[in-house]
Write an enzyme that holds these catalytic residues in place. Structure first.
Site, mmCIF file in Angstrom:
data_model
loop_
_atom_site.group_PDB
_atom_site.id
_atom_site.type_symbol
_atom_site.label_atom_id
_atom_site.label_comp_id
_atom_site.label_asym_id
_atom_site.label_seq_id
_atom_site.Cartn_x
_atom_site.Cartn_y
_atom_site.Cartn_z
ATOM 1 C CG ASP A 36 55.130 42.979 43.657
ATOM 2 O OD1 ASP A 36 54.877 42.376 42.591
ATOM 3 O OD2 ASP A 36 54.697 42.606 44.763
ATOM 4 C CG ASP A 88 55.107 40.630 39.811
ATOM 5 O OD1 ASP A 88 56.276 40.536 40.233
ATOM 6 O OD2 ASP A 88 54.113 40.643 40.556
ATOM 7 C CG ASP A 126 55.346 39.231 44.191
ATOM 8 O OD1 ASP A 126 55.116 39.538 43.005
ATOM 9 O OD2 ASP A 126 54.526 39.402 45.116
ATOM 10 N NE ARG A 127 51.521 37.753 40.320
ATOM 11 C CZ ARG A 127 50.264 37.659 39.907
ATOM 12 N NH1 ARG A 127 50.014 37.310 38.661
ATOM 13 N NH2 ARG A 127 49.272 37.932 40.721
ATOM 14 C CD GLU A 181 49.551 32.186 45.370
ATOM 15 O OE1 GLU A 181 48.345 32.153 45.614
ATOM 16 O OE2 GLU A 181 50.211 33.241 45.379
ATOM 17 C CE LYS A 223 53.063 36.362 43.943
ATOM 18 N NZ LYS A 223 52.114 36.886 44.948
ATOM 19 N NE ARG A 240 42.627 35.646 39.592
ATOM 20 C CZ ARG A 240 42.977 36.702 38.879
ATOM 21 N NH1 ARG A 240 42.830 36.692 37.568
ATOM 22 N NH2 ARG A 240 43.466 37.786 39.448
ATOM 23 C CB SER A 253 51.369 42.877 42.525
ATOM 24 O OG SER A 253 52.007 41.728 42.086
ATOM 25 C CG HIS A 254 49.296 41.150 38.785
ATOM 26 N ND1 HIS A 254 49.238 40.952 40.138
ATOM 27 C CD2 HIS A 254 48.038 41.002 38.329
ATOM 28 C CE1 HIS A 254 47.991 40.677 40.481
ATOM 29 N NE2 HIS A 254 47.234 40.702 39.402
HETATM 30 C C1 VG1 Z 1 46.234 36.989 42.451
HETATM 31 C C2 VG1 Z 1 46.731 35.576 42.273
HETATM 32 C C3 VG1 Z 1 47.272 35.035 43.568
HETATM 33 C C4 VG1 Z 1 48.371 35.975 44.089
HETATM 34 C C5 VG1 Z 1 47.827 37.381 44.198
HETATM 35 C C6 VG1 Z 1 48.894 38.382 44.593
HETATM 36 O O1 VG1 Z 1 45.172 37.015 43.368
HETATM 37 O O2 VG1 Z 1 45.702 34.744 41.791
HETATM 38 O O3 VG1 Z 1 47.760 33.741 43.363
HETATM 39 O O4 VG1 Z 1 48.836 35.547 45.341
HETATM 40 O O5 VG1 Z 1 47.293 37.805 42.948
HETATM 41 O O6 VG1 Z 1 49.984 38.311 43.723
HETATM 42 P P1 VG1 Z 1 43.631 37.073 42.921
HETATM 43 O O7 VG1 Z 1 42.853 37.207 44.196
HETATM 44 O O8 VG1 Z 1 43.496 38.219 41.996
HETATM 45 O O9 VG1 Z 1 43.363 35.785 42.216
HETATM 46 V V1 VG1 Z 1 50.905 39.696 43.403
HETATM 47 O O10 VG1 Z 1 52.207 39.249 42.489
HETATM 48 O O11 VG1 Z 1 49.665 40.661 42.938
HETATM 49 O O12 VG1 Z 1 51.448 40.262 44.969
HETATM 50 CO CO CO Z 2 53.606 40.692 42.534
#
Ligand code: VG1
Ligand code: CO
Length: 543
Positions: free
Chosen positions: A279, A277, A281-282, A363, A376, A496, A113-114
């Site tokens: 992948d 982001d 989804d954000r 979120e 998302k 966080r 993801s990010h």
């Molecule tokens: C983070 C975000 C959470 C999100 C998750 C996956 O998780 O806070 O809201 O669902 O990433 O998003 P964490 O446990 O690091 O707080 V993505 O776009 O990485 O699939």
């Molecule tokens: Co993502």
């Protein structure tokens, strides 16, 4: 072509986090690491014999190699068919849609993801169930248990499969179907939104800038925004995905998408700006001269969603993760619809969406979505914004001011302390957990604590319980702070700290959030001893 069984031993630490298993790429490339985890997914879901799966990822470094391994293992484990995005590319929402549209048994998504990509950065793998959503904890627990008892994996010995052209090929008894990653998804967007209205807006001098951050959304955004909706060519920037995301950090927030912020704050700013982001989804949303926090975006979308064709009959309910601000709660209250509060991570929304209890979810971390898929969806959020802008004829800034005037403003910010030593982060959380009971009635930085607890969630659909989902402290004046450790990082721990304060006086709704939140920021440090526990003077990412 030979099916072989390879003896192996359990590998420690293959525990799925907030969203699948994320590790350093070099860890994923260690002998048997990927194979062990893939076999554990197959075993954990009760085998894949005769099943159909979807496969694709965000295109980061190792996406192509890992896909070939997964295909060879799926064939050796008796899968009937795997539907793969061309070149093994699928955005997360597109994969979710494909699982649902084709009625498959689930899918494997390759993404961190990010998190940055590359040989020295991060990689990830996630299993999504037949509803198209991230596997719930009941399944990830089984996958994790399988990793701990694994003695063998199955794989086919063969050359690479050509994934560069759509079509069907055989891998032993298994069919490999390569599909255009964008087509089905783009069609779904056309069903949900009023493309004619958005096209009219864009042909009327309305300018937009979409920053794909060198990640997977590029081709989707070019096809939908430029080709189908007529945004000027070049409106989508950083549109060509690269294995290391151009050396950047594909996280759509004001820190990592600072180019977009600069463009949107300039004199010649476009009317609308957005980023996505790794992948896809954000989403991050901006108007000319204004940044919309994800929690506000969710609330505003909930207030106006009925302007898009798919939601014209209204929303069944809304849901937000616990650390997300309560801005959407106020909209739900006014509309008389249910509002659910879930733990962090999209997997907790799946049951609510499946049961028809919620239509819109979101979120604070820049994720918004609806019941059109079970993930998302960044581009979906952008299109819903555009649909609303087209229908109202108002600017982002106007919509936001009107929203604050009607509902008040939930000032909000998240302070991240990244790469803290795990032991220190745990010590902070343990100490805070230990004194929660004694906090109510005490004052910190002038704020008196009203409530303090650790969040647990009882799923209203299947009755499952998720515990230890964040420590929250509420103050007498309605403001609050939440403390949580991230479940997506790959080194050390990330603390966080989520900060929120409600302002109902419209005259005070245009302050700088960091200023407005100053007392809560001070109280948070006094309560949790952030500086003393982490040896950090300040957070390294503020969103
Ligand atoms: C983070 C975000 C959470 C999100 C998750 C996956 O998780 O806070 O809201 O669902 O990433 O998003 P964490 O446990 O690091 O707080 V993505 O776009 O990485 O699939
Ligand atoms: Co993502």
């Amino acid at each position: 072509m030979e099916q072989i069984t390879v003896n192996t031993k359990p590998i420690q630490g293959q525990k799925p986090g907030t969203s699948g298993l994320r590790k350093k790429t070099r860890t994923f490339k260690e002998p048997h690491f990927l194979e062990n985890y893939v076999q554990s997914i197959f075993d954990g879901i009760g085998g894949i014999e005769g099943k159909t799966l979807v496969l694709g990822g965000d295109g980061r470094y190792f996406n192509d190699r890992a896909s070939q391994v997964i295909l060879r293992m799926a064939a050796a484990n008796g899968a009937a068919r795997v539907i793969v995005g061309q070149d093994a590319i699928l955005s997360t929402p597109a994969a979710s849609h494909l699982i649902r549209k084709r009625g498959t048994d689930g899918g494997l998504i390759l993404s961190a993801s990010h998190n940055p990509g590359g040989p020295d950065a991060d990689f990830g793998l996630k299993y999504n169930a037949a509803n198209g959503g991230p596997a719930p904890e009941s399944i990830t627990d089984k996958i994790y248990a399988a990793t701990q008892g694994l003695t063998r994996y199955r794989i086919t010995e063969t050359q690479d499969i050509d994934l560069s052209t759509p079509g069907v090929t055989a891998l032993g008894q298994m069919q490999v179907e390569v599909v255009d990653p964008v087509a089905d998804y783009a069609m779904l967007m056309e069903e949900i939104f009023d493309f004619d209205a958005i096209r009219a807006l864009l042909s009327n001098g309305f300018r937009l800038r979409f920053d794909a951050m060198h990640a997977v959304t590029g081709p989707y955004a070019v096809e939908i925004l430029e080709n189908r909706l007529g945004a000027a060519s070049g409106s989508v920037v950083n549109a060509v995905p690269s294995p290391d995301f151009g050396g950047g950090h594909p996280d759509p927030n004001p820190i990592w998408a600072s180019d977009l912020v600069a463009a949107m704050m300039s004199d010649d700013a476009p009317d609308f700006g957005a980023a996505s982001d790794g992948d896809g989804d954000r989403n991050m949303i901006m108007g000319r001269g204004v940044y919309v926090t994800p929690s506000d975006s969710l609330a505003l979308l909930a207030a106006h969603a009925h302007l898009a064709p798919a939601y014209k009959r209204g929303l069944k309910g809304v849901a937000r993760s616990m650390p997300t601000s309560a801005a959407v709660d106020r909209v739900a209250e006014k509309k008389g619809i249910a509002c659910y509060e879930t733990p962090t991570g999209w997997k907790f929304f799946g049951n609510l969406l499946d049961a028809g209890k919620a239509t819109l979810c979101g979120e604070e971390s820049a994720g918004t979505g609806s019941d059109h898929v079970r993930e998302k969806d960044g581009l979906w959020a952008v299109l819903l914004w555009l649909n609303i802008l087209a229908e109202t004829g108002k600017s982002v800034k106007e919509l936001l001011s009107e929203h604050y005037a009607e509902y008040g403003r939930n000032y909000y910010s998240r302070h991240d302390y990244e790469d803290v030593e795990s032991a220190k982060a745990s010590a902070l959380m343990d100490a805070l957990r230990g004194k929660l009971g004694s906090l109510p009635g005490q004052s910190f930085a002038g704020l008196t604590v009203k409530t303090a607890d650790e969040f647990s969630y009882d799923d209203p659909v299947d009755g499952s319980r998720a515990t230890a989902q964040g420590l929250r402290v509420g103050f007498e004046d309605g403001s609050r702070v939440v403390f949580r450790l991230s479940g997506t990082g790959t080194v050390g721990a990330t603390l966080r700290v989520y900060l929120e304060a409600l302002e109902t006086d419209p005259a005070k709704c245009d302050r700088d959030p960091q200023e407005a939140l100053k007392p809560i920021i001070a109280a948070a440090d006094e309560i949790a001893g952030i500086k003393s526990h982490t040896d950090r003077d300040a957070p390294n990412v503020i969103t």
